[in-house]
Design a protein around this motif. Structure first.
Motif, short mmCIF file in Angstrom:
data_model
loop_
_atom_site.label_atom_id
_atom_site.label_comp_id
_atom_site.label_asym_id
_atom_site.label_seq_id
_atom_site.Cartn_x
_atom_site.Cartn_y
_atom_site.Cartn_z
N HIS A 123 -50.60 -7.67 -10.99
CA HIS A 123 -50.72 -7.93 -9.56
C HIS A 123 -51.74 -6.99 -8.93
CE1 HIS A 123 -49.24 -9.02 -5.49
NE2 HIS A 123 -49.47 -7.75 -5.21
N MET A 124 -51.65 -5.70 -9.25
CA MET A 124 -52.56 -4.73 -8.65
C MET A 124 -53.97 -4.87 -9.20
SD MET A 124 -50.07 -1.37 -8.26
CE MET A 124 -49.47 -1.37 -9.97
N SER A 125 -54.08 -5.22 -10.48
CA SER A 125 -55.40 -5.39 -11.08
C SER A 125 -56.16 -6.54 -10.44
CB SER A 125 -55.26 -5.63 -12.59
OG SER A 125 -56.51 -5.91 -13.18
N SER A 126 -55.47 -7.64 -10.20
CA SER A 126 -56.12 -8.82 -9.61
C SER A 126 -56.56 -8.55 -8.18
CB SER A 126 -55.18 -10.02 -9.66
OG SER A 126 -54.02 -9.78 -8.88
N ARG A 127 -55.92 -7.61 -7.50
CA ARG A 127 -56.25 -7.28 -6.10
C ARG A 127 -56.99 -5.95 -5.98
NH1 ARG A 127 -52.11 -10.34 -6.71
NH2 ARG A 127 -51.44 -11.90 -5.17
N ARG A 128 -57.32 -5.37 -7.13
CA ARG A 128 -58.05 -4.10 -7.17
C ARG A 128 -57.34 -3.01 -6.35
NH1 ARG A 128 -64.56 -5.47 -7.24
NH2 ARG A 128 -64.45 -6.97 -8.97
N ILE A 129 -56.06 -2.89 -6.62
CA ILE A 129 -55.26 -1.83 -6.00
C ILE A 129 -55.12 -0.70 -7.02
CG2 ILE A 129 -52.99 -1.20 -5.07
CD1 ILE A 129 -52.66 -4.10 -4.20
N GLY A 130 -55.61 0.47 -6.69
CA GLY A 130 -55.56 1.59 -7.62
C GLY A 130 -54.13 2.04 -7.89
N ALA A 131 -53.86 2.39 -9.16
CA ALA A 131 -52.51 2.81 -9.54
C ALA A 131 -52.58 3.80 -10.69
CB ALA A 131 -51.66 1.61 -9.93
N LEU A 132 -51.56 4.64 -10.77
CA LEU A 132 -51.46 5.65 -11.83
C LEU A 132 -49.98 5.78 -12.19
CD1 LEU A 132 -52.99 7.75 -13.51
CD2 LEU A 132 -52.70 9.37 -11.64
N ILE A 133 -49.60 5.32 -13.38
CA ILE A 133 -48.20 5.29 -13.81
C ILE A 133 -48.06 6.09 -15.10
CG2 ILE A 133 -46.28 3.82 -14.53
CD1 ILE A 133 -47.51 1.56 -12.90
N VAL A 134 -47.12 7.04 -15.10
CA VAL A 134 -46.91 7.93 -16.25
C VAL A 134 -45.54 7.67 -16.86
CG1 VAL A 134 -46.81 10.33 -17.01
CG2 VAL A 134 -48.36 9.68 -15.15
N PHE A 135 -45.50 7.53 -18.17
CA PHE A 135 -44.25 7.38 -18.90
C PHE A 135 -43.94 8.71 -19.61
CE2 PHE A 135 -45.93 3.11 -18.61
CZ PHE A 135 -44.81 2.33 -18.37
N GLU A 136 -42.87 9.35 -19.20
CA GLU A 136 -42.45 10.60 -19.84
C GLU A 136 -41.85 10.30 -21.21
OE1 GLU A 136 -40.02 14.32 -18.15
OE2 GLU A 136 -38.74 12.66 -18.75
N ARG A 137 -42.15 11.19 -22.19
CA ARG A 137 -41.54 11.03 -23.51
C ARG A 137 -40.85 12.34 -23.89
NH1 ARG A 137 -45.27 8.08 -27.75
NH2 ARG A 137 -46.84 9.62 -27.16
N GLU A 138 -41.25 12.96 -24.98
CA GLU A 138 -40.57 14.18 -25.44
C GLU A 138 -40.86 15.38 -24.55
OE1 GLU A 138 -38.39 14.32 -27.83
OE2 GLU A 138 -38.60 12.18 -28.25
N THR A 139 -42.11 15.52 -24.10
CA THR A 139 -42.48 16.64 -23.24
C THR A 139 -41.96 16.41 -21.83
OG1 THR A 139 -44.52 16.93 -24.52
CG2 THR A 139 -44.40 18.03 -22.38
N GLY A 140 -41.16 17.34 -21.32
CA GLY A 140 -40.61 17.21 -19.98
C GLY A 140 -41.68 17.32 -18.91
N LEU A 141 -41.58 16.51 -17.88
CA LEU A 141 -42.57 16.50 -16.80
C LEU A 141 -41.94 16.90 -15.46
CD1 LEU A 141 -44.43 13.16 -17.68
CD2 LEU A 141 -44.97 15.48 -18.44
N SER A 142 -40.90 17.70 -15.51
CA SER A 142 -40.16 18.05 -14.30
C SER A 142 -41.05 18.73 -13.27
CB SER A 142 -38.97 18.96 -14.64
OG SER A 142 -38.03 18.27 -15.43
N GLU A 143 -41.96 19.60 -13.71
CA GLU A 143 -42.81 20.32 -12.75
C GLU A 143 -43.72 19.36 -12.00
OE1 GLU A 143 -46.10 22.66 -14.45
OE2 GLU A 143 -45.30 22.11 -16.43
N TYR A 144 -44.14 18.29 -12.65
CA TYR A 144 -44.99 17.30 -11.98
C TYR A 144 -44.16 16.37 -11.10
CZ TYR A 144 -48.13 19.06 -15.56
OH TYR A 144 -48.87 19.89 -16.37
N ILE A 145 -42.93 16.10 -11.53
CA ILE A 145 -42.02 15.29 -10.72
C ILE A 145 -41.73 16.00 -9.41
CG2 ILE A 145 -39.66 14.40 -10.57
CD1 ILE A 145 -39.81 13.83 -13.57
N GLU A 146 -41.54 17.32 -9.47
CA GLU A 146 -41.23 18.10 -8.27
C GLU A 146 -42.40 18.16 -7.30
OE1 GLU A 146 -40.01 21.85 -9.76
OE2 GLU A 146 -38.08 21.12 -10.54
N SER A 147 -43.61 17.88 -7.78
CA SER A 147 -44.77 17.91 -6.89
C SER A 147 -44.88 16.66 -6.03
CB SER A 147 -46.06 18.06 -7.72
OG SER A 147 -46.31 16.86 -8.47
#
Length: 278
Positions: A123-147
């Protein structure tokens, strides 16, 4: 004596099998009612059983008689109250789903999550809507979540689209997914300091590569200028990923049971070698 020993071991094995089957049935029934109103009704039944046990232990005859009468007619009431759940259980039994392995349910849940993400990306690609989606795995991303802004919400296409609509507070940040939840939006990611990255790549792409350099996370990017979908992982980026390849890669990396050997995993990037160099 040998006959007695053989009979004893046979009995033990039969009892183990019996207990295992019953335990598995109870486990599947718990999964069946989990998340439904039947859970609260079961808690009520447990309370009634506890009251009956207390009346029996302390010899409270009147209360015990009352509870016995309640249990006598309660069996019929249970069938009436639990009619939807019982019907659903029988339907699943007829379709052979009630005795499927838990892994099948996990795979279905994974399929649903990835489907929601893919639909949002398309949906976003067809409308050229910028997006950034991160999938957390083994390395914890809590510090980035808190930001960012904590959401801890269910993964859905509609929520992704609403988050990344231009000129909204969360549009410029990243969404971080942990398991089956969108943990936060508007998150700040570390920018890659790799001097060989193409000058064509903007902040989103540099942030995606930077995240893949400091963690084992998978990051998907939608370009605001071209609508092109890219994927960053293991410090590398693939630009212009088609839907089939993206779905396959997400399943491979997010489902440990489907992970391939490292030698095969790197082949995903060979067709786009040098993408981050322009």
């Amino acid at each position: 004596m040998n006959f007695f020993e053989d009979w004893t071991w046979t009995t033990v094995i039969k009892e183990i099998i019996d207990v295992t089957i019953v335990s598995y049935i109870i486990y599947k029934l718990i999964l069946l009612v989990r998340g439904t109103r039947a859970v609260q009704l079961l808690k009520g039944i447990v309370v009634l059983v506890a009251v009956w046990a207390v009346s029996y232990i302390f010899g409270l005859l009147t209360l015990q008689w009352l509870m016995n009468q309640l249990f006598t007619f309660g069996v019929l009431a249970v069938f009436i109250i639990f009619q939807p759940e019982l019907r659903r259980a029988l339907e699943q039994l007829g379709r052979g789903k009630i005795f499927t392995m838990p892994a099948t349910e996990e795979d279905q849940a994974m399929n649903d999550r990835i489907e929601q993400v893919i639909r949002a990306l398309n949906h976003m690609s067809s409308r050229r809507i910028g997006a950034l989606i991160v999938f957390e795995r083994e390395t914890g991303l809590s510090e980035y979540i808190e930001s960012g802004i904590k959401l801890e919400s269910q993964i859905s296409t509609e929520l992704f689209v609403n988050i990344f609509i231009p000129n909204t507070p969360l549009h410029d940040g990243a969404v971080i997914i942990r398991g089956n939840q969108i943990m936060a939006a508007g998150c700040y990611l570390p920018l890659s300091e790799n001097p060989f990255i193409s000058k064509e790549l903007g902040t989103r792409h540099r942030a995606a590569i930077g995240m893949s350099e400091v963690s084992d996370a998978i990051t998907v990017i939608v370009s605001e200028e071209t609508g092109q979908i890219s994927l960053a992982i293991h410090g590398q980026m693939v630009r212009g990923v088609d839907q089939e390849s993206l779905i396959s890669k997400l399943h491979e990396e997010l489902n440990p049971r489907l992970k391939k050997k490292p030698r095969e995993r790197t082949s995903f990037f060979t067709r786009w070698r040098g993408d981050q160099h322009g």
